[in-house]
Design an enzyme around this catalytic site. Structure first.
Site, PDB file in Angstrom:
ATOM      1  N   HIS A   1       3.636 -13.881   7.036  1.00  0.00           N
ATOM      2  CA  HIS A   1       3.059 -13.631   7.970  1.00  0.00           C
ATOM      3  C   HIS A   1       3.361 -12.722   8.817  1.00  0.00           C
ATOM      4  O   HIS A   1       2.505 -12.348   9.597  1.00  0.00           O
ATOM      5  CB  HIS A   1       2.209 -15.123   8.715  1.00  0.00           C
ATOM      6  CG  HIS A   1       1.770 -15.534   8.753  1.00  0.00           C
ATOM      7  ND1 HIS A   1       1.411 -17.397   9.497  1.00  0.00           N
ATOM      8  CD2 HIS A   1       0.555 -15.585   7.183  1.00  0.00           C
ATOM      9  CE1 HIS A   1       0.713 -17.850   8.301  1.00  0.00           C
ATOM     10  NE2 HIS A   1      -0.077 -17.741   7.327  1.00  0.00           N
TER      11      HIS A   1
ATOM     12  N   SER B   1       2.428 -27.122  10.749  1.00  0.00           N
ATOM     13  CA  SER B   1       1.640 -28.837  11.184  1.00  0.00           C
ATOM     14  C   SER B   1       0.961 -29.051   9.866  1.00  0.00           C
ATOM     15  O   SER B   1      -0.010 -29.634   9.701  1.00  0.00           O
ATOM     16  CB  SER B   1       0.328 -28.141  11.954  1.00  0.00           C
ATOM     17  OG  SER B   1       0.323 -27.039  12.105  1.00  0.00           O
TER      18      SER B   1
ATOM     19  N   CYS C   1      -3.903   4.365   7.299  1.00  0.00           N
ATOM     20  CA  CYS C   1      -2.536   4.468   5.841  1.00  0.00           C
ATOM     21  C   CYS C   1      -1.737   3.614   5.345  1.00  0.00           C
ATOM     22  O   CYS C   1      -1.225   3.804   4.027  1.00  0.00           O
ATOM     23  CB  CYS C   1      -1.950   5.975   6.087  1.00  0.00           C
ATOM     24  SG  CYS C   1      -0.422   5.568   6.857  1.00  0.00           S
TER      25      CYS C   1
ATOM     26  N   CYS D   1       0.853   0.922  10.518  1.00  0.00           N
ATOM     27  CA  CYS D   1      -0.534   2.282  10.675  1.00  0.00           C
ATOM     28  C   CYS D   1      -2.280   1.392  10.160  1.00  0.00           C
ATOM     29  O   CYS D   1      -1.881   1.475   8.734  1.00  0.00           O
ATOM     30  CB  CYS D   1      -0.356   3.429   9.990  1.00  0.00           C
ATOM     31  SG  CYS D   1      -1.087   4.202   9.881  1.00  0.00           S
TER      32      CYS D   1
END
Ligand code: NAD
Ligand code: ZN
Length: 232
Positions: A106, A174, A117, A114
């Protein structure tokens, strides 16, 4: 040699002082997911989103790895086979605790990305709205975290690891967010033994071969000791 794949979530960092998503009073409790953790929320109100992640970055910089992070690093060092850590956490506590090669599916608070790009660089402690990208100079810098509706990072690599795992452990998560919640099934299909280590049994607990209930700083070091003892 037996390979171990470990998935971690917010629960492993809770005792370091970083709130989980369901903790009352934590940063998450004061915000709606749609506002601070979706591309649409960022488009609507980039200042709110940057402010939220700036606050999380400050918080994460002031905490230390706990006994669970350190125990996993010890397992990596002393286990004769490969130990792959995949985390949903955006903090760097696994690395601070000595772990190597951690996959941040994550993303990470330490990174800037960015959106024009795709260039990545180290995030400053405070990211400002419209900060220019060092590569293309567009005002399109964002935190390098994966938001709801976006594809988590390194999925092919993670599925390859799950397919060759002998043991899979989910720690402090969880199991409500996919695709991570389905890793246990992938690992089982590949023939791995599966264990859930969590403060309480989760809704998906029955999908695991074994459950260990308790605080990560107590359960994880004990579990690591047992694994290493079995090997020697
Ligand atoms: P989570 O907050 O959904 O779950 C944390 C789990 O850790 C819980 O099951 C809890 O019982 C357990 N736990 C708490 N303290 C513990 C301790 N001391 N020892 C052991 N276990 C403990 O976090 P998650 O599973 O990492 O969530 C997955 C991903 O989903 C996150 O990366 C996040 O991006 C996202 N998410 C966000 C929200 C939100 O409100 N924004 C909600 C859910 C998930
Ligand atoms: Zn750029």
């Amino acid at each position: 040699m037996e390979k171990i794949v470990i998935l971690t979530g917010a629960g492993i960092s809770a005792e370091s002082g970083l709130s989980t998503f369901r903790d009352e009073g934590g940063l998450w409790a004061q915000h709606r997911i749609e506002d601070v953790a979706t591309p649409e929320g960022f488009a609507r109100n980039p200042a709110l989103v940057q402010g939220f992640y700036n606050a999380r970055r400050v918080q994460a910089a002031g905490v230390h790895p706990n006994a669970a992070h350190k125990a996993l690093a010890r397992l990596q060092q002393d286990w004769p086979g490969e130990v792959m850590i995949v985390t949903q956490n955006v903090d760097s506590l696994h690395e601070a605790g000595g772990a190597r090669g951690v996959i941040h599916m994550h993303g990470t608070l330490a990174g800037a990305l960015c959106s024009a790009c795709g260039h990545r660089w180290t995030a400053p402690p405070e990211m400002a709205v419209g900060e220019p990208c060092p590569a293309c100079a567009q005002p399109t810098a964002r935190p390098d975290v994966v938001w709801f509706g976006e594809m988590p990072y390194c999925m092919d690599e993670i599925y390859d690891h799950l397919a060759s795992a002998s043991l899979f452990a989910a720690i402090g998560t969880s199991g409500q967010v996919y695709p991570a919640a389905a890793f246990v099934h992938e690992a089982r299909e590949a023939g791995a033994r599966t264990v859930e280590i969590n403060l309480e049994p989760t809704l998906g607990a029955s999908g695991f071969d074994e459950r260990v209930v308790g605080k990560a700083t107590q359960t994880v070091p004990r579990w690591v000791d047992q694994l290493l003892a079995r090997r020697s």
